[in-house]
Design a protein around this motif. Structure first.
Motif, PDB file in Angstrom:
ATOM      1  N   THR A  48       0.876  -1.162   0.000  1.00 10.19           N
ATOM      2  CA  THR A  48       0.000   0.000   0.000  1.00 10.19           C
ATOM      3  C   THR A  48       0.919   1.219   0.000  1.00 10.19           C
ATOM      4  O   THR A  48       1.659   1.426   0.960  1.00 10.19           O
ATOM      5  CB  THR A  48      -0.912   0.031   1.235  1.00 10.19           C
ATOM      6  N   ILE A  49       0.892   1.989  -1.082  1.00 14.88           N
ATOM      7  CA  ILE A  49       1.824   3.105  -1.231  1.00 14.88           C
ATOM      8  C   ILE A  49       1.082   4.431  -1.078  1.00 14.88           C
ATOM      9  O   ILE A  49       0.047   4.655  -1.715  1.00 14.88           O
ATOM     10  CB  ILE A  49       2.550   3.062  -2.583  1.00 14.88           C
ATOM     11  N   ILE A  50       1.634   5.292  -0.240  1.00 11.61           N
ATOM     12  CA  ILE A  50       1.120   6.645  -0.053  1.00 11.61           C
ATOM     13  C   ILE A  50       2.121   7.599  -0.679  1.00 11.61           C
ATOM     14  O   ILE A  50       3.280   7.675  -0.260  1.00 11.61           O
ATOM     15  CB  ILE A  50       0.932   6.966   1.438  1.00 11.61           C
ATOM     16  N   SER A  51       1.702   8.288  -1.721  1.00  7.67           N
ATOM     17  CA  SER A  51       2.590   9.216  -2.417  1.00  7.67           C
ATOM     18  C   SER A  51       1.738  10.192  -3.216  1.00  7.67           C
ATOM     19  O   SER A  51       0.564   9.926  -3.480  1.00  7.67           O
ATOM     20  CB  SER A  51       3.534   8.454  -3.364  1.00  7.67           C
ATOM     21  N   ASN A  52       2.339  11.293  -3.617  1.00  4.37           N
ATOM     22  CA  ASN A  52       1.596  12.273  -4.407  1.00  4.37           C
ATOM     23  C   ASN A  52       1.016  11.642  -5.665  1.00  4.37           C
ATOM     24  O   ASN A  52      -0.110  11.899  -6.056  1.00  4.37           O
ATOM     25  CB  ASN A  52       2.500  13.442  -4.783  1.00  4.37           C
ATOM     26  N   ASN A  53       1.809  10.801  -6.334  1.00  2.00           N
ATOM     27  CA  ASN A  53       1.332  10.092  -7.519  1.00  2.00           C
ATOM     28  C   ASN A  53       2.064   8.770  -7.624  1.00  2.00           C
ATOM     29  O   ASN A  53       2.804   8.377  -6.728  1.00  2.00           O
ATOM     30  CB  ASN A  53       1.512  10.940  -8.780  1.00  2.00           C
ATOM     31  N   CYS A  54       1.869   8.063  -8.729  1.00  2.00           N
ATOM     32  CA  CYS A  54       2.497   6.755  -8.904  1.00  2.00           C
ATOM     33  C   CYS A  54       3.493   6.783 -10.051  1.00  2.00           C
ATOM     34  O   CYS A  54       3.621   5.812 -10.800  1.00  2.00           O
ATOM     35  CB  CYS A  54       1.433   5.687  -9.122  1.00  2.00           C
ATOM     36  N   GLY A  55       4.186   7.906 -10.203  1.00  2.00           N
ATOM     37  CA  GLY A  55       5.174   8.021 -11.268  1.00  2.00           C
ATOM     38  C   GLY A  55       4.526   8.016 -12.638  1.00  2.00           C
ATOM     39  O   GLY A  55       3.325   8.265 -12.787  1.00  2.00           O
ATOM     40  N   THR A  56       5.310   7.718 -13.649  1.00  2.00           N
ATOM     41  CA  THR A  56       4.780   7.561 -15.001  1.00  2.00           C
ATOM     42  C   THR A  56       4.699   6.076 -15.324  1.00  2.00           C
ATOM     43  O   THR A  56       4.996   5.236 -14.483  1.00  2.00           O
ATOM     44  CB  THR A  56       5.681   8.279 -16.026  1.00  2.00           C
ATOM     45  N   THR A  57       4.306   5.757 -16.524  1.00  2.00           N
ATOM     46  CA  THR A  57       4.132   4.352 -16.886  1.00  2.00           C
ATOM     47  C   THR A  57       5.403   3.543 -16.672  1.00  2.00           C
ATOM     48  O   THR A  57       5.361   2.384 -16.251  1.00  2.00           O
ATOM     49  CB  THR A  57       3.676   4.236 -18.355  1.00  2.00           C
ATOM     50  N   GLU A  58       6.554   4.145 -16.927  1.00  2.00           N
ATOM     51  CA  GLU A  58       7.807   3.390 -16.892  1.00  2.00           C
ATOM     52  C   GLU A  58       8.836   3.945 -15.917  1.00  2.00           C
ATOM     53  O   GLU A  58       9.942   3.397 -15.822  1.00  2.00           O
ATOM     54  CB  GLU A  58       8.418   3.343 -18.299  1.00  2.00           C
ATOM     55  N   LEU A  59       8.516   5.003 -15.188  1.00  2.00           N
ATOM     56  CA  LEU A  59       9.496   5.621 -14.301  1.00  2.00           C
ATOM     57  C   LEU A  59       8.913   5.840 -12.907  1.00  2.00           C
ATOM     58  O   LEU A  59       7.691   5.835 -12.726  1.00  2.00           O
ATOM     59  CB  LEU A  59       9.974   6.966 -14.883  1.00  2.00           C
ATOM     60  N   GLY A  60       9.788   6.065 -11.944  1.00  2.00           N
ATOM     61  CA  GLY A  60       9.357   6.307 -10.574  1.00  2.00           C
ATOM     62  C   GLY A  60       8.643   5.100  -9.999  1.00  2.00           C
ATOM     63  O   GLY A  60       9.011   3.944 -10.257  1.00  2.00           O
ATOM     64  N   LEU A  61       7.613   5.335  -9.223  1.00  2.00           N
ATOM     65  CA  LEU A  61       6.851   4.236  -8.627  1.00  2.00           C
ATOM     66  C   LEU A  61       6.150   3.373  -9.660  1.00  2.00           C
ATOM     67  O   LEU A  61       5.729   2.251  -9.361  1.00  2.00           O
ATOM     68  CB  LEU A  61       5.826   4.800  -7.635  1.00  2.00           C
ATOM     69  N   GLY A  62       6.053   3.894 -10.886  1.00  2.00           N
ATOM     70  CA  GLY A  62       5.489   3.098 -11.972  1.00  2.00           C
ATOM     71  C   GLY A  62       6.254   1.810 -12.208  1.00  2.00           C
ATOM     72  O   GLY A  62       5.698   0.820 -12.714  1.00  2.00           O
ATOM     73  N   ILE A  63       7.533   1.784 -11.828  1.00  2.00           N
ATOM     74  CA  ILE A  63       8.342   0.574 -11.944  1.00  2.00           C
ATOM     75  C   ILE A  63       7.754  -0.534 -11.073  1.00  2.00           C
ATOM     76  O   ILE A  63       7.652  -1.692 -11.490  1.00  2.00           O
ATOM     77  CB  ILE A  63       9.798   0.863 -11.530  1.00  2.00           C
ATOM     78  N   LEU A  64       7.363  -0.192  -9.856  1.00  2.00           N
ATOM     79  CA  LEU A  64       6.772  -1.172  -8.944  1.00  2.00           C
ATOM     80  C   LEU A  64       5.377  -1.572  -9.398  1.00  2.00           C
ATOM     81  O   LEU A  64       4.981  -2.733  -9.282  1.00  2.00           O
ATOM     82  CB  LEU A  64       6.711  -0.598  -7.527  1.00  2.00           C
ATOM     83  N   LEU A  65       4.638  -0.618  -9.923  1.00  2.00           N
ATOM     84  CA  LEU A  65       3.279  -0.893 -10.384  1.00  2.00           C
ATOM     85  C   LEU A  65       3.303  -1.871 -11.555  1.00  2.00           C
ATOM     86  O   LEU A  65       2.517  -2.819 -11.597  1.00  2.00           O
ATOM     87  CB  LEU A  65       2.601   0.417 -10.799  1.00  2.00           C
ATOM     88  N   GLN A  66       4.207  -1.650 -12.497  1.00  2.00           N
ATOM     89  CA  GLN A  66       4.308  -2.549 -13.650  1.00  2.00           C
ATOM     90  C   GLN A  66       4.642  -3.969 -13.226  1.00  2.00           C
ATOM     91  O   GLN A  66       4.206  -4.939 -13.850  1.00  2.00           O
ATOM     92  CB  GLN A  66       5.387  -2.055 -14.620  1.00  2.00           C
ATOM     93  N   ASN A  67       5.409  -4.101 -12.155  1.00  2.00           N
ATOM     94  CA  ASN A  67       5.841  -5.411 -11.683  1.00  2.00           C
ATOM     95  C   ASN A  67       4.821  -6.058 -10.746  1.00  2.00           C
ATOM     96  O   ASN A  67       5.119  -7.073 -10.099  1.00  2.00           O
ATOM     97  CB  ASN A  67       7.195  -5.282 -10.957  1.00  2.00           C
TER      98      ASN A  67
END
Length: 233
Positions: A48-67
């Motif tokens: 469960t991630i609390i952050s302003n956003n979830c990065g972009t599709t391939e960068l930032g927290l988006g890396i964890l989301l894609q995985n």
């Protein structure tokens, strides 16, 4: 008092599955790049991630989301991430959207031991569903509860080995409040100095809120959108 770890991998080694994680960053600005990469390598799940956003599709927290490492996202903005949209619409990802100021204040409340606060933002809308509301000075307010986390991962410009932190401009964003609201705060710093080298008046977060520090390496300092128009002279 020396809180410096040898690597980002070592600093996140004990983070288990199914925890609540705060991650600093405003868009891609001020992202803890090394720590995100380390969590990706560790393949911790059910976050469960609390952050302003979830990065972009391939960068930032988006890396964890894609995985498929993220179970729930508590954020204020998600517009630059197509994978986020896909997972949300398919029911794979639980999402809790907050007005940006409300998100910041909920995190601050978590760090300051405040049990909740009333705000007019979102009153009378879907944001207020299931929450207590009351009239204050003739205006409807909604009760918002604090946010806390098991771990926080953040980026700092400078840190001393004790954990006193200095942030740089916009990269400061939500990070100071997150350091206060997490049980364990892990920092990647661009510059690590000895105690006494930081001007006390410039310290944004004191060492009491910091538990682990790693040296930031090979930073890309991602940019979401590049300017294509020449600046006016």
């Amino acid at each position: 008092m020396n809180k410096v770890y040898a690597s980002a991998d070592e600093a996140v080694a004990d983070i288990p599955d199914n925890i609540t994680l705060m991650s600093g960053g405003f868009g891609l600005c001020g992202n803890p790049e090394n720590l995100i990469t380390a969590l990706h390598k560790k393949n911790v799940k059910g976050l469960t991630i609390i952050s302003n956003n979830c990065g972009t599709t391939e960068l930032g927290l988006g890396i964890l989301l894609q995985n498929k490492q993220v179970k729930k996202m508590v954020a204020s903005y998600v517009g630059e991430n197509k994978e986020f949209e896909r997972q949300f619409l398919s029911g794979e990802l639980e999402v809790e959207l907050n007005p940006q100021g409300t998100l910041a204040e909920r995190i601050r409340a978590g760090g300051c031991g405040i049990g909740g606060f009333f705000t007019p933002t979102g009153a009378g809308t879907q944001v207020a569903e299931g929450k207590e509301s009351r009239m204050i000075d003739g205006r409807l307010h909604v009760l918002e509860t604090p946010l806390k986390a098991d771990f926080a991962i953040v980026h700092a410009w400078k840190a001393d080995t004790w954990g006193n932190l200095v942030f740089h401009k916009t990269a400061r964003n939500f990070t100071p409040m997150m350091c206060m609201a997490a049980k364990v705060t892990i920092v990647e710093a661009e510059h690590i100095v000895q105690p006494g080298e930081l001007d006390p008046d410039m310290v944004h977060i004191p060492s009491i809120f910091v538990h682990r520090i790693v040296q930031a390496q090979n930073l890309q300092k991602w940019i979401e959108r590049r300017t294509v128009r020449k600046k006016a002279s």
